[in-house]
Motif scaffolding. Structure first.
Motif, PDB file in Angstrom:
ATOM      1  N   LEU A 153       0.757  -1.193   0.160  1.00  0.00           N
ATOM      2  CA  LEU A 153       0.008  -0.214  -0.029  1.00  0.00           C
ATOM      3  C   LEU A 153       0.815   1.655  -0.100  1.00  0.00           C
ATOM      4  N   PRO A 154       0.016   2.613  -0.832  1.00  0.00           N
ATOM      5  CA  PRO A 154       1.258   3.069  -0.677  1.00  0.00           C
ATOM      6  C   PRO A 154       0.869   4.317   0.728  1.00  0.00           C
ATOM      7  N   GLU A 155       2.086   5.143   0.976  1.00  0.00           N
ATOM      8  CA  GLU A 155       1.990   4.876   2.406  1.00  0.00           C
ATOM      9  C   GLU A 155       2.601   7.117   1.562  1.00  0.00           C
ATOM     10  N   ALA A 156       2.777   7.965   3.144  1.00  0.00           N
ATOM     11  CA  ALA A 156       2.130   9.455   2.848  1.00  0.00           C
ATOM     12  C   ALA A 156       4.109   9.514   2.783  1.00  0.00           C
ATOM     13  N   GLY A 157       4.127  10.359   1.638  1.00  0.00           N
ATOM     14  CA  GLY A 157       5.198  10.798   1.163  1.00  0.00           C
ATOM     15  C   GLY A 157       5.534  10.562  -0.747  1.00  0.00           C
ATOM     16  N   GLY A 158       4.814   9.635  -1.746  1.00  0.00           N
ATOM     17  CA  GLY A 158       4.532   8.730  -2.202  1.00  0.00           C
ATOM     18  C   GLY A 158       5.391   7.340  -2.007  1.00  0.00           C
ATOM     19  N   ALA A 159       5.818   6.606  -0.823  1.00  0.00           N
ATOM     20  CA  ALA A 159       6.656   5.560  -0.624  1.00  0.00           C
ATOM     21  C   ALA A 159       5.634   4.469  -0.750  1.00  0.00           C
ATOM     22  N   LEU A 160       6.190   3.372  -0.768  1.00  0.00           N
ATOM     23  CA  LEU A 160       5.075   2.556  -0.823  1.00  0.00           C
ATOM     24  C   LEU A 160       5.195   1.279   0.049  1.00  0.00           C
ATOM     25  N   SER A 161       4.588   0.648   0.867  1.00  0.00           N
ATOM     26  CA  SER A 161       4.776  -0.385   1.535  1.00  0.00           C
ATOM     27  C   SER A 161       5.712  -1.506   1.418  1.00  0.00           C
ATOM     28  N   VAL A 162       6.692  -2.400   1.362  1.00  0.00           N
ATOM     29  CA  VAL A 162       7.576  -3.519   0.951  1.00  0.00           C
ATOM     30  C   VAL A 162       6.387  -4.628   1.103  1.00  0.00           C
ATOM     31  N   GLN A 163       5.577  -5.271   0.410  1.00  0.00           N
ATOM     32  CA  GLN A 163       4.858  -6.741   0.078  1.00  0.00           C
ATOM     33  C   GLN A 163       5.858  -7.854  -0.405  1.00  0.00           C
ATOM     34  N   ARG A 164       6.961  -7.998  -0.203  1.00  0.00           N
ATOM     35  CA  ARG A 164       7.802  -9.333  -0.997  1.00  0.00           C
ATOM     36  C   ARG A 164       8.890  -9.385  -1.647  1.00  0.00           C
TER      37      ARG A 164
ATOM     38  N   ARG B 231      19.377  -9.524  13.712  1.00  0.00           N
ATOM     39  CA  ARG B 231      19.071 -10.274  12.772  1.00  0.00           C
ATOM     40  C   ARG B 231      20.537 -11.546  12.756  1.00  0.00           C
ATOM     41  N   MET B 232      21.602 -10.673  13.625  1.00  0.00           N
ATOM     42  CA  MET B 232      22.868 -12.311  13.736  1.00  0.00           C
ATOM     43  C   MET B 232      23.640 -10.530  14.247  1.00  0.00           C
ATOM     44  N   PRO B 233      22.843 -10.903  16.013  1.00  0.00           N
ATOM     45  CA  PRO B 233      23.096  -9.836  16.845  1.00  0.00           C
ATOM     46  C   PRO B 233      25.347 -10.172  17.235  1.00  0.00           C
ATOM     47  N   GLU B 234      25.362 -11.504  17.573  1.00  0.00           N
ATOM     48  CA  GLU B 234      26.548 -12.107  17.448  1.00  0.00           C
ATOM     49  C   GLU B 234      28.043 -11.842  16.541  1.00  0.00           C
ATOM     50  N   VAL B 235      27.032 -11.309  15.172  1.00  0.00           N
ATOM     51  CA  VAL B 235      28.002 -11.350  14.265  1.00  0.00           C
ATOM     52  C   VAL B 235      28.812  -9.722  14.876  1.00  0.00           C
ATOM     53  N   VAL B 236      27.418  -8.449  14.817  1.00  0.00           N
ATOM     54  CA  VAL B 236      27.624  -7.154  15.014  1.00  0.00           C
ATOM     55  C   VAL B 236      28.676  -7.015  16.539  1.00  0.00           C
ATOM     56  N   ASP B 237      28.107  -7.769  17.533  1.00  0.00           N
ATOM     57  CA  ASP B 237      28.939  -7.572  18.278  1.00  0.00           C
ATOM     58  C   ASP B 237      29.719  -8.320  17.756  1.00  0.00           C
ATOM     59  N   ARG B 238      30.942  -9.229  17.888  1.00  0.00           N
ATOM     60  CA  ARG B 238      31.965  -9.246  17.239  1.00  0.00           C
ATOM     61  C   ARG B 238      32.780  -8.724  16.931  1.00  0.00           C
ATOM     62  N   MET B 239      31.669  -7.839  15.601  1.00  0.00           N
ATOM     63  CA  MET B 239      32.795  -6.691  14.787  1.00  0.00           C
ATOM     64  C   MET B 239      32.728  -5.241  15.478  1.00  0.00           C
TER      65      MET B 239
ATOM     66  N   HIS C  40      19.233 -12.429   3.534  1.00  0.00           N
ATOM     67  CA  HIS C  40      19.637 -12.720   5.612  1.00  0.00           C
ATOM     68  C   HIS C  40      18.748 -11.872   6.041  1.00  0.00           C
ATOM     69  N   ILE C  41      18.899 -10.482   5.454  1.00  0.00           N
ATOM     70  CA  ILE C  41      18.440  -9.430   6.685  1.00  0.00           C
ATOM     71  C   ILE C  41      16.916  -8.493   6.390  1.00  0.00           C
ATOM     72  N   MET C  42      16.717  -8.071   4.585  1.00  0.00           N
ATOM     73  CA  MET C  42      15.969  -7.512   4.246  1.00  0.00           C
ATOM     74  C   MET C  42      15.122  -8.407   3.985  1.00  0.00           C
ATOM     75  N   GLN C  43      14.927  -9.977   3.767  1.00  0.00           N
ATOM     76  CA  GLN C  43      13.432 -10.627   3.557  1.00  0.00           C
ATOM     77  C   GLN C  43      13.340 -11.231   4.988  1.00  0.00           C
ATOM     78  N   GLY C  44      11.977 -10.859   5.372  1.00  0.00           N
ATOM     79  CA  GLY C  44      11.685 -11.407   6.477  1.00  0.00           C
ATOM     80  C   GLY C  44      11.603 -10.054   7.569  1.00  0.00           C
TER      81      GLY C  44
ATOM     82  N   LEU D 244      10.650  -1.941   5.926  1.00  0.00           N
ATOM     83  CA  LEU D 244      11.261  -1.851   4.694  1.00  0.00           C
ATOM     84  C   LEU D 244      10.271  -0.504   4.634  1.00  0.00           C
ATOM     85  N   ARG D 245      10.831   0.277   3.100  1.00  0.00           N
ATOM     86  CA  ARG D 245       9.575   0.961   2.062  1.00  0.00           C
ATOM     87  C   ARG D 245      10.183   0.998   1.116  1.00  0.00           C
ATOM     88  N   VAL D 246       9.727   1.315  -0.026  1.00  0.00           N
ATOM     89  CA  VAL D 246       9.672   1.271  -1.200  1.00  0.00           C
ATOM     90  C   VAL D 246       9.641   2.784  -2.062  1.00  0.00           C
ATOM     91  N   ALA D 247      10.333   3.486  -3.080  1.00  0.00           N
ATOM     92  CA  ALA D 247      10.005   4.355  -3.752  1.00  0.00           C
ATOM     93  C   ALA D 247      10.426   4.172  -5.012  1.00  0.00           C
TER      94      ALA D 247
END
Length: 323
Positions: A167-178, A217-225, A256-260, A265-268
């Motif tokens: 669905l469209p959202e304020a500002g012209g962007a759209l939600s991401v369905q899949r 999505r990957m807390p251990e990797v972020v902590d280690r980085m 691995h990050i965006m999907q799910g 997310l929104r898309v313009a």
């Protein structure tokens, strides 16, 4: 240009799908971001130029891979040294995003970042530049979300990823369905008929929002980085970041990050602008064909006089003759 706006050019990939075109006379595979499409500046140099639409040079960064040093070391002379972020090795796009985001946030905790892959071609740069500016401004209204730029398709291409908007959202962007990755031609046509857009992997977000999504999505990797960055340089003779990269798995940002995480997310939609990711030999050939039809003589950019290490159009012509 808005204060705290940064541009990050993603240039650490291998471009393995183009090896048939990018292997030089010595048998060395040149990553495609260091090649030119048809002579003139490399795709990386063109992406750095593209970044100037949203950020000044002092806030333009690029992430590169250590094993590509021979190609990027001289080419990035115009950037401040701190803006060239070197990965010890390529571990996928998620790590290619995480490391520079942490580095940028350390310098500017309020950073809003535009992410630009280094290996794209865009015919109508002004169309994309306008969309990038709108995307940055949109972050004021939606500080916790990632705004993807979806390109209006010019054909049903089975080699690209698609975003099906909601669905469209304020500002012209759209939600991401899949997301749909590399559908068959018939399925791609159906997606386009339903409003599907090409997934360009160009996006804008506040740095803290990207870090939050990665940590989710990957807390251990972020902590280690974070720990590795804090320790690097403290221990003589020890490169903690290099040791960490030797152990990390490859993680893909889209898969691995965006999907799910579509709720974040929104898309313009971006009008047709002659965009191509130059991801396969077929897409390179089609882009060259269209380019030659529109402008028979190659156009040289005055912004960056350095040429790419390999001319994709010339390489493609040699393959055609050999075949």
């Amino acid at each position: 240009m808005q204060q705290n706006t940064w541009a990050l050019v993603l240039a650490a990939g291998e471009g393995s799908r183009l090896r048939s075109l990018t292997t030089d006379a010595t048998g060395t595979a040149v990553p495609k971001q260091f090649c030119s499409l048809d002579g003139g500046p490399s795709l990386l140099q063109e992406a750095l130029h593209r970044a100037q639409a949203v950020a000044p040079r002092e806030r333009i960064c690029t992430v590169v891979a250590e094993q590509h040093r021979r190609w990027w070391q001289g080419a990035l002379w115009s950037l401040p040294a701190a803006n060239v972020i070197v990965q010890p090795r390529n571990r996928g796009t998620a790590l290619g995003v995480l490391l520079p985001v942490l580095k940028i946030l350390a310098r500017d905790p309020l950073a809003r970042i535009v992410f630009l892959p280094a290996d794209h071609y865009v015919r109508d740069e002004h169309v994309l530049a306008l969309a990038l500016g709108v995307a940055v401004a949109d972050l004021e209204r939606h500080p916790d979300e990632l705004l993807l730029l979806g390109i209006a398709p010019e054909e049903a291409d089975p080699e690209l990823g698609y975003i099906l908007p909601g669905l469209p959202e304020a500002g012209g962007a759209l939600s991401v369905q899949r997301f749909v990755e590399k559908p068959a031609v018939a399925a791609a046509r159906e997606l386009i008929g339903a409003g599907g857009l090409w997934n360009s992997f160009i996006f804008a977000a506040n740095g803290f929002a990207v870090l939050s999504m990665l940590r989710e999505r990957m807390p251990e990797v972020v902590d280690r980085m974070e720990t590795a960055l804090a320790r690097d340089g403290d221990l003589r003779g020890v490169n903690t970041l290099a040791e960490l990269y030797a152990e990390l798995p490859e993680v893909d940002f889209s898969r691995h990050i965006m999907q799910g995480a579509e709720r974040r997310l929104r898309v313009a939609p971006v009008p047709r602008c002659g965009w191509s990711d130059l991801g396969t030999p077929r897409r390179v050939a089609e882009t060259i064909r269209r380019l030659r039809a529109e402008q028979p003589e190659p156009v040289r950019s005055a912004w960056a006089p350095a040429t790419g290490f390999l001319n994709l159009a010339a390489a493609h012509a040699r393959l055609q003759m050999a075949g």
